[in-house]
Write an enzyme that holds these catalytic residues in place. Structure first.
Site, mmCIF file in Angstrom:
data_model
loop_
_atom_site.group_PDB
_atom_site.id
_atom_site.type_symbol
_atom_site.label_atom_id
_atom_site.label_comp_id
_atom_site.label_asym_id
_atom_site.label_seq_id
_atom_site.Cartn_x
_atom_site.Cartn_y
_atom_site.Cartn_z
ATOM 1 C CG ASP A 1 10.329 -3.311 25.467
ATOM 2 O OD1 ASP A 1 9.970 -2.427 26.264
ATOM 3 O OD2 ASP A 1 10.297 -3.167 24.223
ATOM 4 C CD GLN B 1 7.577 4.160 22.248
ATOM 5 O OE1 GLN B 1 7.013 4.955 22.998
ATOM 6 N NE2 GLN B 1 7.272 2.872 22.237
ATOM 7 C CE LYS C 1 5.600 -4.663 20.577
ATOM 8 N NZ LYS C 1 5.276 -3.312 21.062
ATOM 9 C CB SER C 2 11.190 -1.835 16.938
ATOM 10 O OG SER C 2 11.001 -1.793 18.327
ATOM 11 C CE LYS D 1 9.538 1.127 28.349
ATOM 12 N NZ LYS D 1 9.847 1.762 27.069
ATOM 13 N NE ARG E 1 2.933 3.347 27.497
ATOM 14 C CZ ARG E 1 3.649 2.594 26.661
ATOM 15 N NH1 ARG E 1 3.043 1.761 25.843
ATOM 16 N NH2 ARG E 1 4.959 2.692 26.634
ATOM 17 C CB SER F 1 12.359 7.648 24.820
ATOM 18 O OG SER F 1 11.260 7.332 23.980
ATOM 19 N NE ARG G 1 7.764 -6.089 25.486
ATOM 20 C CZ ARG G 1 7.847 -6.665 24.289
ATOM 21 N NH1 ARG G 1 7.996 -7.968 24.184
ATOM 22 N NH2 ARG G 1 7.776 -5.950 23.186
HETATM 23 C C1 S3P Z 1 10.371 1.134 21.015
HETATM 24 C C2 S3P Z 1 11.033 1.848 21.969
HETATM 25 C C3 S3P Z 1 10.977 1.541 23.408
HETATM 26 C C4 S3P Z 1 10.419 0.155 23.669
HETATM 27 C C5 S3P Z 1 9.206 -0.121 22.835
HETATM 28 C C6 S3P Z 1 9.559 -0.043 21.367
HETATM 29 C C7 S3P Z 1 10.501 1.520 19.590
HETATM 30 O O1 S3P Z 1 10.122 2.494 24.045
HETATM 31 O O2 S3P Z 1 10.109 0.004 25.040
HETATM 32 O O3 S3P Z 1 8.674 -1.398 23.113
HETATM 33 O O4 S3P Z 1 10.139 0.712 18.710
HETATM 34 O O5 S3P Z 1 10.969 2.633 19.321
HETATM 35 P P1 S3P Z 1 10.672 3.897 24.625
HETATM 36 O O6 S3P Z 1 11.028 4.764 23.492
HETATM 37 O O7 S3P Z 1 9.533 4.439 25.435
HETATM 38 O O8 S3P Z 1 11.854 3.526 25.473
#
Ligand code: S3P
Length: 446
Positions: A327, A176, A28-29, A354, A128, A174, A403
């Site tokens: 995750d 993200q 997914k990422s 999350k 969120r 994080s 999840r």
């Molecule tokens: C992700 C980062 C993670 C993860 C999410 C995907 C990403 O989140 O939990 O499912 O693709 O960068 P956080 O940055 O909030 O830890």
């Protein structure tokens, strides 16, 4: 999208040995980033193995709304990107549905543009916290034109005439947040620096380099990473083969370990070391997981996993491991429910923000199914019942969290009584093939 439709409950029942070979859908990422960077880079990007989950498709729609041309031919997604600095103002709000990654990274990607962009999402995403991304963007000169209370969606951003490069130390682990700042740096003159004290998944760094970004990473004597990106340089379209998602692999993996008599091979699993904490932990617990056909594909480590049912024992999972399995805690908690003794998971503060408050949702789900557990502020202790005797019989509240739904359906495959979840529709956000793939292995879910 289906997760906004009426809830569809599902139930999993004790199953006999799972067997077969499954291939994991795309990570997914990496899929989100493939659409984003392909849409931004000039020229053509061709992607195979993309995860066609709702979350990722939302990112594709957002990139289309900002000028990228995205088509699909056979198994291949083809993107004609706009060129770095050339995104167009979307005509309508960008709707990210359930997707934290899509929305937060896109805020970084377009926040510095001198145009107005509005971000909306479903009930889960709207709860969120977005301040973690908006704060560094504000430092770069981005105006938060409007936001719901506590920096939540709907959010409208407007970039300055020219953004200011910053040095930003990411205050929580994080990927993200790290990524949002780096992406904002792409449209900012000069060098934007992200300081990352605790390493998180590094897909943004790796992939941006692949697209030709001027990005360097230096790790200092304390293990702190300094990531520097030179803004306003051209990016060029790439050919990408997305490896299989290790987070999704966690579900058939744990199912095969806890359902007696199972022997399952999970093919094409991304083994990037920032993502392998679950496999490490399950092996420590005594899980029979064999890495076969280890290889490198598109700059990433990939392997097939042969998994056989095992007698697991409880372990202490150190806080330092949390970023590499963030995750995967819900499904690890399920594995721990069938282990001999107690499993203690620490450093879980990020689970609270999350798709749901995952720590609370997991603890409630375990208790509803007869598992003894202690929920701390940032920890979870689970006392396992080998064989699953007396476990199950409950219905789990999923709170729009894919999840949570998948983890507890896995639990029902090995517990004495069936386990139900109140809604399974949102599984399509990350793993649309879940039900078919699991039932193909012999899982009784319906
Ligand atoms: C992700 C980062 C993670 C993860 C999410 C995907 C990403 O989140 O939990 O499912 O693709 O960068 P956080 O940055 O909030 O830890």
């Amino acid at each position: 999208m289906s997760h906004e439709n009426a809830a569809r409950p599902a139930t999993a029942r004790r199953s006999s040995g799972l067997s077969g070979t499954v291939r994991m859908p795309g990570d997914k990422s990496i899929s989100h980033r493939s659409f984003m960077f392909g849409g931004l880079a000039s020229g053509q990007t061709r992607i195979t193995g993309l995860l066609e989950g709702e979350d990722v498709l939302r990112t594709g729609e957002a990139m289309k709304a900002m000028g990228a041309v995205i088509t699909k031919s056979g198994d291949e997604w083809i993107i004609d990107g706009v060129g770095n600095g050339c995104l167009l103002q979307p005509e309508a709000p960008l709707d990210f549905g359930n997707a934290g990654t899509g929305s937060r990274l896109t805020m970084g990607l377009v926040g510095t543009y001198e145009m107005e962009t509005t971000f909306i999402g479903d009930a889960s995403l709207s709860k969120r916290p977005m301040g973690r991304v908006l704060d560094p963007l504000r430092e770069m000169g981005v105006q938060v034109v409007s936001a719901a209370s506590g920096d939540r969606m709907p959010i409208t951003l407007r970039g300055p005439n020219q953004a200011a490069p910053i040095r930003y130390r990411v205050p929580m682990a994080s990927a993200q947040v790290k990524s949002a700042v780096l992406l904002a740096g792409l449209n900012t003159p000069g060098v934007t620096t992200v300081i990352e004290p605790v390493m998180t998944r590094d897909h943004t760094e790796k992939m941006l380099k692949g697209f030709g970004a001027n990005l360097e990473v230096e790790t200092d004597a304390d293990g702190v990473r300094h990531i520097r990106i030179q803004g306003q340089t051209p990016l060029k379209g790439q050919v990408i083969a997305v490896p299989g998602d290790p987070s999704s692999a966690g579900f058939p993996l744990v199912a095969a370990l806890i359902v007696p008599g199972s022997d399952v091979t999970i093919e094409n699993v991304l083994m990037n070391p920032t993502r392998t904490g679950l496999v490490t932990t399950l092996i420590e617990m005594g899980g029979s997981i064999e890495l076969v056909n280890q290889r490198t594909a598109g700059g990433e480590d990939v392997a097939d996993l042969r998994v056989r049912s095992s007698e697991l024992r409880g372990v202490v999972v150190p806080a330092e491991r949390a970023p590499s399995m963030i995750d995967e805690y819900p499904v690890l908690a399920v594995a721990a429910s069938f282990a001999e003794g107690r499993t203690l998971m620490q450093g879980l503060e990020e689970l609270r923000v999350k798709e749901s408050d995952r720590l609370a949702a997991v603890a409630a789900g375990l208790k509803a199914n007869g598992v003894e557990c202690d929920e701390g502020e940032a920890s979870l202790a689970v006392r396992g019942v080998p064989g699953g005797k007396g476990l199950g019989g409950g219905t789990v509240a999923t709170h729009l969290d894919h999840r949570i739904a998948m983890s507890f359906l896995v639990m029902g495959l090995a517990s004495q009584q069936p386990v139900s979840v109140d809604d399974a529709t949102m599984i399509a956000t990350s793993f649309p093939e879940f039900m078919d793939l699991m039932t193909g292995l012999g899982a009784e879910i319906g």
